[in-house]
Design a protein around this motif. Structure first.
Motif, PDB file in Angstrom:
ATOM      1  N   LEU A  76       4.053  60.731   3.143  1.00  0.00           N
ATOM      2  CA  LEU A  76       4.144  61.564   4.341  1.00  0.00           C
ATOM      3  C   LEU A  76       2.825  62.293   4.605  1.00  0.00           C
ATOM      4  CD1 LEU A  76       7.721  63.130   3.934  1.00  0.00           C
ATOM      5  CD2 LEU A  76       7.005  61.422   5.621  1.00  0.00           C
ATOM      6  N   VAL A  77       2.205  62.795   3.550  1.00  0.00           N
ATOM      7  CA  VAL A  77       0.923  63.499   3.708  1.00  0.00           C
ATOM      8  C   VAL A  77      -0.155  62.538   4.209  1.00  0.00           C
ATOM      9  CG1 VAL A  77      -0.925  64.708   2.482  1.00  0.00           C
ATOM     10  CG2 VAL A  77       1.467  65.254   1.987  1.00  0.00           C
ATOM     11  N   ARG A  78      -0.214  61.352   3.607  1.00  0.00           N
ATOM     12  CA  ARG A  78      -1.224  60.378   4.033  1.00  0.00           C
ATOM     13  C   ARG A  78      -0.998  59.946   5.486  1.00  0.00           C
ATOM     14  NH1 ARG A  78      -1.234  59.288  -1.707  1.00  0.00           N
ATOM     15  NH2 ARG A  78       0.880  58.437  -1.605  1.00  0.00           N
ATOM     16  N   ALA A  79       0.267  59.801   5.867  1.00  0.00           N
ATOM     17  CA  ALA A  79       0.570  59.395   7.237  1.00  0.00           C
ATOM     18  C   ALA A  79       0.185  60.481   8.233  1.00  0.00           C
ATOM     19  CB  ALA A  79       2.055  59.068   7.370  1.00  0.00           C
ATOM     20  N   LEU A  80       0.417  61.741   7.889  1.00  0.00           N
ATOM     21  CA  LEU A  80       0.027  62.842   8.776  1.00  0.00           C
ATOM     22  C   LEU A  80      -1.466  62.809   9.050  1.00  0.00           C
ATOM     23  CD1 LEU A  80       0.563  65.567  10.251  1.00  0.00           C
ATOM     24  CD2 LEU A  80       0.118  66.686   8.046  1.00  0.00           C
ATOM     25  N   HIS A  81      -2.259  62.655   8.014  1.00  0.00           N
ATOM     26  CA  HIS A  81      -3.715  62.631   8.184  1.00  0.00           C
ATOM     27  C   HIS A  81      -4.153  61.395   8.966  1.00  0.00           C
ATOM     28  CE1 HIS A  81      -3.335  65.717   5.137  1.00  0.00           C
ATOM     29  NE2 HIS A  81      -4.599  66.035   5.320  1.00  0.00           N
ATOM     30  N   ARG A  82      -3.562  60.263   8.664  1.00  0.00           N
ATOM     31  CA  ARG A  82      -3.916  59.039   9.376  1.00  0.00           C
ATOM     32  C   ARG A  82      -3.573  59.154  10.866  1.00  0.00           C
ATOM     33  NH1 ARG A  82      -0.896  55.973   6.676  1.00  0.00           N
ATOM     34  NH2 ARG A  82       0.863  55.918   8.135  1.00  0.00           N
ATOM     35  N   ASP A  83      -2.383  59.657  11.162  1.00  0.00           N
ATOM     36  CA  ASP A  83      -1.942  59.746  12.558  1.00  0.00           C
ATOM     37  C   ASP A  83      -2.739  60.764  13.351  1.00  0.00           C
ATOM     38  OD1 ASP A  83      -0.066  57.865  11.858  1.00  0.00           O
ATOM     39  OD2 ASP A  83       1.618  59.282  11.752  1.00  0.00           O
ATOM     40  N   ARG A  84      -3.220  61.822  12.696  1.00  0.00           N
ATOM     41  CA  ARG A  84      -3.962  62.876  13.401  1.00  0.00           C
ATOM     42  C   ARG A  84      -5.472  62.703  13.299  1.00  0.00           C
ATOM     43  NH1 ARG A  84      -0.594  66.960  15.293  1.00  0.00           N
ATOM     44  NH2 ARG A  84       1.554  66.175  15.140  1.00  0.00           N
ATOM     45  N   GLY A  85      -5.932  61.637  12.657  1.00  0.00           N
ATOM     46  CA  GLY A  85      -7.364  61.377  12.575  1.00  0.00           C
ATOM     47  C   GLY A  85      -8.111  62.340  11.678  1.00  0.00           C
ATOM     48  N   ILE A  86      -7.459  62.799  10.608  1.00  0.00           N
ATOM     49  CA  ILE A  86      -8.078  63.729   9.667  1.00  0.00           C
ATOM     50  C   ILE A  86      -8.498  62.957   8.424  1.00  0.00           C
ATOM     51  CG2 ILE A  86      -7.786  65.839   8.320  1.00  0.00           C
ATOM     52  CD1 ILE A  86      -5.405  66.499  10.221  1.00  0.00           C
ATOM     53  N   ALA A  87      -9.783  62.994   8.104  1.00  0.00           N
ATOM     54  CA  ALA A  87     -10.262  62.312   6.903  1.00  0.00           C
ATOM     55  C   ALA A  87      -9.630  62.940   5.664  1.00  0.00           C
ATOM     56  CB  ALA A  87     -11.782  62.396   6.827  1.00  0.00           C
ATOM     57  N   LEU A  88      -9.186  62.113   4.742  1.00  0.00           N
ATOM     58  CA  LEU A  88      -8.492  62.579   3.543  1.00  0.00           C
ATOM     59  C   LEU A  88      -9.019  61.857   2.321  1.00  0.00           C
ATOM     60  CD1 LEU A  88      -6.102  64.105   2.123  1.00  0.00           C
ATOM     61  CD2 LEU A  88      -4.701  62.081   2.653  1.00  0.00           C
ATOM     62  N   THR A  89      -9.394  62.627   1.313  1.00  0.00           N
ATOM     63  CA  THR A  89      -9.663  62.076  -0.010  1.00  0.00           C
ATOM     64  C   THR A  89      -8.532  62.532  -0.914  1.00  0.00           C
ATOM     65  OG1 THR A  89     -12.069  62.032   0.250  1.00  0.00           O
ATOM     66  CG2 THR A  89     -11.204  62.062  -2.001  1.00  0.00           C
ATOM     67  N   ALA A  90      -7.710  61.577  -1.343  1.00  0.00           N
ATOM     68  CA  ALA A  90      -6.528  61.880  -2.142  1.00  0.00           C
ATOM     69  C   ALA A  90      -6.790  61.494  -3.592  1.00  0.00           C
ATOM     70  CB  ALA A  90      -5.315  61.140  -1.594  1.00  0.00           C
ATOM     71  N   VAL A  91      -6.955  62.490  -4.448  1.00  0.00           N
ATOM     72  CA  VAL A  91      -7.117  62.259  -5.881  1.00  0.00           C
ATOM     73  C   VAL A  91      -5.716  62.073  -6.482  1.00  0.00           C
ATOM     74  CG1 VAL A  91      -7.938  63.265  -8.045  1.00  0.00           C
ATOM     75  CG2 VAL A  91      -9.200  63.657  -5.916  1.00  0.00           C
ATOM     76  N   PRO A  92      -5.494  61.040  -7.298  1.00  0.00           N
ATOM     77  CA  PRO A  92      -4.151  60.814  -7.843  1.00  0.00           C
ATOM     78  C   PRO A  92      -3.626  62.011  -8.640  1.00  0.00           C
ATOM     79  CG  PRO A  92      -5.533  58.889  -8.179  1.00  0.00           C
ATOM     80  CD  PRO A  92      -6.436  59.977  -7.684  1.00  0.00           C
ATOM     81  N   GLN A  93      -2.390  62.372  -8.374  1.00  0.00           N
ATOM     82  CA  GLN A  93      -1.722  63.468  -9.077  1.00  0.00           C
ATOM     83  C   GLN A  93      -0.488  62.913  -9.786  1.00  0.00           C
ATOM     84  OE1 GLN A  93      -0.859  65.810 -10.953  1.00  0.00           O
ATOM     85  NE2 GLN A  93      -1.564  67.513  -9.674  1.00  0.00           N
ATOM     86  N   PRO A  94      -0.560  62.698 -11.105  1.00  0.00           N
ATOM     87  CA  PRO A  94       0.581  62.128 -11.825  1.00  0.00           C
ATOM     88  C   PRO A  94       1.849  62.969 -11.712  1.00  0.00           C
ATOM     89  CG  PRO A  94      -1.408  62.033 -13.161  1.00  0.00           C
ATOM     90  CD  PRO A  94      -1.744  62.877 -11.972  1.00  0.00           C
ATOM     91  N   ALA A  95       1.711  64.281 -11.558  1.00  0.00           N
ATOM     92  CA  ALA A  95       2.888  65.151 -11.463  1.00  0.00           C
ATOM     93  C   ALA A  95       3.587  65.044 -10.117  1.00  0.00           C
ATOM     94  CB  ALA A  95       2.481  66.605 -11.722  1.00  0.00           C
ATOM     95  N   GLY A  96       2.940  64.418  -9.140  1.00  0.00           N
ATOM     96  CA  GLY A  96       3.548  64.252  -7.831  1.00  0.00           C
ATOM     97  C   GLY A  96       2.986  65.195  -6.793  1.00  0.00           C
ATOM     98  N   THR A  97       3.292  64.916  -5.548  1.00  0.00           N
ATOM     99  CA  THR A  97       2.796  65.692  -4.420  1.00  0.00           C
ATOM    100  C   THR A  97       3.495  67.046  -4.354  1.00  0.00           C
ATOM    101  OG1 THR A  97       2.467  63.614  -3.228  1.00  0.00           O
ATOM    102  CG2 THR A  97       2.461  65.634  -1.913  1.00  0.00           C
ATOM    103  N   LYS A  98       2.737  68.085  -4.026  1.00  0.00           N
ATOM    104  CA  LYS A  98       3.316  69.418  -3.910  1.00  0.00           C
ATOM    105  C   LYS A  98       4.396  69.441  -2.842  1.00  0.00           C
ATOM    106  CE  LYS A  98      -0.873  71.244  -3.515  1.00  0.00           C
ATOM    107  NZ  LYS A  98      -1.742  70.281  -4.194  1.00  0.00           N
ATOM    108  N   ARG A  99       5.456  70.205  -3.117  1.00  0.00           N
ATOM    109  CA  ARG A  99       6.541  70.298  -2.153  1.00  0.00           C
ATOM    110  C   ARG A  99       7.168  71.686  -2.216  1.00  0.00           C
ATOM    111  NH1 ARG A  99      11.106  66.324  -4.949  1.00  0.00           N
ATOM    112  NH2 ARG A  99      11.210  67.386  -6.958  1.00  0.00           N
ATOM    113  N   ALA A 100       7.848  72.033  -1.139  1.00  0.00           N
ATOM    114  CA  ALA A 100       8.499  73.328  -1.047  1.00  0.00           C
ATOM    115  C   ALA A 100       9.713  73.217  -0.136  1.00  0.00           C
ATOM    116  CB  ALA A 100       7.535  74.380  -0.499  1.00  0.00           C
TER     117      ALA A 100
END
Length: 307
Positions: A76-100
């Motif tokens: 979902l995070v990667r799709a948001l950046h892709r759809d809005r044209g925001i450059a993203l460097t995503a470093v792998p996080q073994p614990a998973g993506t932050k959520r709330a």
């Protein structure tokens, strides 16, 4: 040798996913169950995402760096950046993506429940990646999420100006101090401050902040610049207020737009007030931000009205 800066703002940290739950009131009285209208929705967008979204909508070249998991939330995070044209460097996080989980009341107030298991104090950005992005940027905005604390010295060595948002800091929690005393521009909320001016002046005196801004919701904001404290008026929301989620992030993005455009601090704060008011009209289940022309037009109206 002068470096080529092809990033206007590097945003560090604060990428994640929120699950939005509209509740009949806050605090939520205990009962066995509630029927939730208009439903429960999960969408990408935490503090770093919203700052990056606001900056991009204002025409700034924005790059977001954070640790993100190989999981549905990360998609979902990667799709948001892709759809809005925001450059993203995503470093792998073994614990998973932050959520709330955000509980949102009828008046737009929000209570956030953060999943602390999705990041660890030992998390680090690859130094070479961080340094290269910092050296390519005109400015860096740093979220207070992991792993941004150990990134601060590298950013300083790279010579990039810094901003940060301390959110609802109480002025005492030591976790926030490296951010408060390292950044050149500090944003925070007055929500837990008994004396906002005292906290703001302490930030400026103990750290290196040239500007400190404390947002106060419907009461406007306080601006400390050049040793002078100024009250910033509220901006009239262009539609009914439905949700305060993301208002502080919108304020910071618009302020930085003004800063990078060479505007004085008080006008940057007016930009922030306008963007923050607009954000309060956007439901938590959506992601939206003001464009440059609308921001400038509404800020001009606010400035004219306050003269």
């Amino acid at each position: 040798m002068q470096r080529h800066r092809d990033i206007d703002v590097l945003v560090l940290g604060g990428a994640g996913v929120d699950t939005i739950v509209y509740v009949p009131g806050l605090p939520l009285p205990y009962t066995d169950s509630y029927m939730i209208e208009p439903g429960i929705r999960t969408r990408a967008g935490q503090t770093g995402d919203f700052v990056a979204l606001g900056l991009t909508a204002l025409g700034l070249r924005t790059h977001h760096l954070d640790m993100i998991g190989d999981d549905p939330e990360g998609d979902l995070v990667r799709a948001l950046h892709r759809d809005r044209g925001i450059a993203l460097t995503a470093v792998p996080q073994p614990a998973g993506t932050k959520r709330a989980v955000n509980l949102v009341g009828p008046d737009g107030r929000r209570l956030s429940l953060y999943d602390a298991s999705r990041s660890h104090v030992e998390d680090r950005f690859p130094e070479a990646t961080l340094r290269a992005l910092a050296e390519a940027g005109r400015h860096a905005h740093v979220a207070i999420t992991h792993p941004c604390t150990p990134a601060l010295p590298v950013l300083r060595e790279a010579g990039v100006p810094l901003s940060t948002d301390l959110h609802d800091w109480d002025g005492e929690n030591p976790y926030h101090e490296p951010f408060a005393y390292t950044a050149d521009i500090v944003f925070l909320s007055t929500a837990r401050l008994t004396d906002p001016e005292r906290t703001m002046r302490r930030i400026a005196e103990r750290g290196r902040a040239e500007v400190v801004v404390a947002t106060a919701g419907a009461q406007g904001a306080y601006l400390l610049a050049g040793g002078e404290l100024t009250r910033i008026p509220t901006a009239a929301p262009p539609a009914p207020v439905v949700d305060s989620n993301g208002a502080g992030d919108a304020f910071a993005a618009a302020f930085l737009f003004g800063r990078l455009s060479g505007e004085p601090a008080w006008r940057c704060a007016l930009y922030g007030a306008v963007a923050g008011a607009y954000a309060c009209t956007v439901p938590s289940t959506q992601t939206d931000a003001l464009d440059r022309d609308t921001l400038l037009a509404r800020a001009a109206e606010l400035e004219s009205a306050t003269r």
